[in-house]
Write a protein that holds these residues in place. Structure first.
Motif, short mmCIF file in Angstrom:
data_model
loop_
_atom_site.label_atom_id
_atom_site.label_comp_id
_atom_site.label_asym_id
_atom_site.label_seq_id
_atom_site.Cartn_x
_atom_site.Cartn_y
_atom_site.Cartn_z
N GLN A 49 42.61 16.70 -10.97
CA GLN A 49 43.03 17.44 -11.90
C GLN A 49 41.76 18.65 -12.17
N TRP A 50 40.76 18.25 -11.52
CA TRP A 50 39.89 19.35 -11.99
C TRP A 50 39.05 20.23 -10.55
N LEU A 51 39.66 19.79 -9.46
CA LEU A 51 39.22 20.53 -8.27
C LEU A 51 40.18 21.78 -7.97
N PRO A 52 41.45 22.09 -8.19
CA PRO A 52 42.02 23.34 -8.38
C PRO A 52 41.48 24.36 -9.36
N LYS A 53 40.63 23.96 -10.52
CA LYS A 53 40.02 24.71 -11.53
C LYS A 53 38.80 25.35 -10.97
N LEU A 54 38.34 24.74 -10.04
CA LEU A 54 36.87 25.40 -9.38
C LEU A 54 37.24 26.20 -8.40
N LYS A 55 38.51 26.62 -8.10
CA LYS A 55 38.90 27.46 -6.90
C LYS A 55 38.00 28.88 -6.97
N PRO A 56 37.95 29.43 -8.26
CA PRO A 56 37.31 30.74 -8.57
C PRO A 56 35.78 30.97 -7.99
N VAL A 57 35.41 29.58 -7.77
CA VAL A 57 34.01 29.61 -7.40
C VAL A 57 33.89 30.18 -5.87
N LEU A 58 34.86 29.92 -5.11
CA LEU A 58 34.99 30.66 -3.79
C LEU A 58 34.59 32.21 -3.95
N PHE A 59 35.57 32.91 -4.89
CA PHE A 59 35.64 34.12 -5.01
C PHE A 59 34.16 34.67 -5.66
N ALA A 60 33.86 33.75 -6.37
CA ALA A 60 32.14 34.22 -6.96
C ALA A 60 31.53 34.22 -6.03
N TYR A 302 3.91 49.49 3.45
CA TYR A 302 5.04 48.75 2.93
C TYR A 302 5.45 47.33 3.46
N GLU A 303 5.84 46.51 2.63
CA GLU A 303 6.31 45.20 3.19
C GLU A 303 7.86 45.20 2.68
N GLU A 304 8.69 44.99 3.46
CA GLU A 304 9.94 45.00 3.29
C GLU A 304 10.16 43.64 2.78
N LYS A 305 11.39 43.73 1.67
CA LYS A 305 11.85 42.35 1.06
C LYS A 305 13.29 42.12 0.90
N PHE A 306 13.77 43.14 2.09
CA PHE A 306 15.52 42.77 2.01
C PHE A 306 16.03 41.54 2.67
N ARG A 307 15.00 40.99 3.71
CA ARG A 307 15.59 39.86 4.54
C ARG A 307 15.92 38.54 3.81
N PRO A 308 15.15 38.28 2.60
CA PRO A 308 15.71 37.28 1.74
C PRO A 308 17.06 37.52 1.25
N TRP A 309 17.52 38.69 0.92
CA TRP A 309 18.69 38.74 0.11
C TRP A 309 19.80 38.68 1.34
N VAL A 310 19.47 39.21 2.59
CA VAL A 310 20.52 39.03 3.80
C VAL A 310 20.84 37.59 4.13
N LEU A 311 19.79 36.72 3.88
CA LEU A 311 20.05 35.48 4.07
C LEU A 311 20.62 34.67 3.06
N LEU A 312 20.51 35.04 1.99
CA LEU A 312 21.29 34.54 1.05
C LEU A 312 22.59 35.00 0.96
N ALA A 313 22.95 36.23 1.38
CA ALA A 313 24.40 36.68 1.62
C ALA A 313 24.90 35.76 2.75
N GLY A 314 24.20 35.51 3.66
CA GLY A 314 24.84 34.84 4.74
C GLY A 314 25.07 33.31 4.49
N ALA A 315 23.93 32.72 3.44
CA ALA A 315 24.52 31.42 3.32
C ALA A 315 25.64 31.22 2.26
N LEU A 316 25.70 32.30 1.43
CA LEU A 316 26.89 32.16 0.40
C LEU A 316 28.15 32.42 1.24
N LEU A 317 28.17 33.17 2.12
CA LEU A 317 29.46 33.16 3.05
C LEU A 317 29.70 32.38 3.71
N LEU A 318 28.79 31.40 4.53
CA LEU A 318 28.96 30.12 5.01
C LEU A 318 29.76 29.24 4.20
N LEU A 319 28.80 29.06 3.11
CA LEU A 319 29.36 27.98 2.10
C LEU A 319 30.86 28.18 1.62
#
Length: 332
Positions: A49-60, A302-319
Motif C-alpha cells: 500500500q505505501w510503495l506507490p505513494k513514494l513514486k514522486p520521490v523519483l521526480f524529486a 580561485y578554488e573551484e567548488k562546482f565538482r561536489p555539485w556535479v557528483l551529487l547530480a550524478g549520484a541522484l540521477l544514478l539512484l
C-alpha cells in the motif's frame, strides 16, 4: 554552506525558473501516467500500500539533480586575494633642526624644542615608505642620523636631541649645507629638506644663500619653518647659580625674508608656526605636498567548488535510474 562563496557565472541561475515549470507539468500529467482499474474489492490482492505513494520521490531526485547541475554551471568558487605594494616614487627627506638656546622658549608647550620633537615624530611615522635623516645645528652643525628607512633608528635619535650638544648660536647656512651634503648622492626621484629655525643666521662659515645654491644644484627642494610667536616670548636669558636657566621675556627675531628666499629658490615653501597647533598643521601640509606614489599589485587565487555539485547530480540521477528499474519497476 555558501559563506565566502562567489559565482563566476551567476547568469545560469535563471535556469532555476524552469524547475517550477517542470513541477507544474509533472503534477498535471501525473494522473495520465498511471493506469486506473476499478474493482469492487482489493481483498483478494496482496498489494504494497505505501510503495506507490513514494513514486514522486523519483521526480524529486531528478529535480534536485537538475538544480545541482545548474548550481555547478554557475561555478561556485572561493577567492583568495593577496596584495603586494611597490614604491614607485621614493622620497629622501632630511629634517634640519635648530637646537640653539632660544629653542627652549616656552611660547610653545612645554617649549619649542619639545613641541617640535613631538610633531616631527608623528611626521616620521606617517612616512613608512621614505628614507629620513636628521641634522641638528646651533653655532655649528652635524648629522645626527644619515638617511635611512629604519624609522625606529630615526625616532630614537630624535628623542635624544637636546640643547647643549653644540655651541650656542644659529648657523642656518651650516645646517642647510650639512643637509645638502647628506642628500647630494641620493638616487631618489625626490629629495627634500625641512629646515626649522627660530632665529637669524649669526654663526657658521657658510652663508645661507650659498647653501641654498648648493641645494638648487643638486635638485633638492627645501621647506623652511620659522618657529615662534610674534613679539616677546618667555626665553632663557641667564644662568642661575645651580646651572639652570633663568627665564625672562625676550624679543622674538626670525629672519623670515631669508627663509622665504631659501624656500623660493629651491622650489619649496615657507611656513610660520606661532603655536603647537600651527606647527602640527605645517607638518601635515608638508606630508600632503610630498606624497610617495605606491603601486599595489593584487593576486587572485580561485578554488573551484562546482565538482561536489556535479557528483551529487550524478549520484541522484544514478539512484533515480536504479530505483525506477528495481523497486518502482512495477509502477513506472
Amino acid at each position: 554552506m555558501f559563506q565566502d562563496i562567489e559565482f563566476a557565472n551567476p547568469q545560469f541561475f535563471w535556469l532555476l525558473l524552469l524547475l517550477p515549470v517542470a513541477l507544474a507539468w509533472y503534477l498535471f500529467k501525473r494522473k495520465q501516467e498511471t493506469a486506473s482499474l476499478k474493482i469492487s474489492s482489493t481483498q483478494g490482492f496482496l498489494t504494497n500500500q505505501w510503495l506507490p505513494k513514494l513514486k514522486p520521490v523519483l521526480f524529486a531526485m531528478r529535480i534536485l539533480a537538475l538544480a545541482s547541475i545548474i548550481l555547478a554551471m554557475a561555478r561556485p568558487q572561493t577567492e583568495d586575494i593577496s596584495t603586494r605594494t611597490k614604491t614607485t616614487k621614493g622620497i629622501d627627506i632630511v629634517m634640519a633642526i635648530d637646537v640653539s638656546s632660544s629653542m627652549l622658549a616656552r611660547d610653545l608647550k612645554p617649549n619649542r624644542l619639545s613641541a617640535l620633537k613631538e610633531v616631527a615624530a608623528d611626521f616620521i611615522r606617517k612616512r613608512p615608505n621614505d628614507r629620513i635623516g636628521l641634522v641638528v645645528y646651533a653655532g655649528e652643525s652635524y648629522t645626527k642620523t644619515p638617511i635611512t628607512s629604519d624609522k625606529s633608528i630615526v625616532l630614537s635619535a630624535l628623542r635624544e636631541i637636546t640643547y647643549g650638544q653644540l655651541n650656542d648660536g644659529t648657523a642656518i647656512g651650516m645646517g642647510l649645507a650639512t643637509s645638502v651634503n647628506r642628500l647630494k648622492e641620493s638616487k631618489a626621484i625626490s629629495k627634500v629638506i625641512i629646515l626649522l629655525t627660530d632665529g637669524v643666521n649669526n654663526s657658521g662659515f657658510i652663508e645661507p644663500q650659498t647653501a641654498a645654491d648648493l641645494a638648487v644644484e643638486f635638485d633638492i627642494k627645501t621647506y623652511t619653518i620659522g618657529l615662534g610667536t610674534n613679539g616677546n616670548a618667555l626665553s632663557p636669558i641667564a644662568y642661575n647659580a645651580d646651572g639652570s636657566f633663568r627665564y625672562g621675556m625676550r624679543q622674538v627675531e626670525i629672519d623670515e625674508k631669508l627663509l622665504e628666499d631659501i624656500a623660493e629658490v629651491t622650489g619649496g615653501k615657507y611656513f610660520r608656526a606661532t603655536d603647537n597647533e600651527k606647527l602640527e598643521a605645517i607638518y601635515d601640509e608638508i606630508n600632503k605636498l610630498e606624497k610617495t606614489e605606491i603601486e599595489e599589485f593584487k593576486y587572485y587565487k580561485y578554488e573551484e567548488k562546482f565538482r561536489p555539485w556535479v557528483l551529487l547530480a550524478g549520484a541522484l540521477l544514478l539512484l533515480e535510474w536504479v530505483f525506477r528499474n528495481t523497486v518502482f519497476r512495477s509502477f513506472v
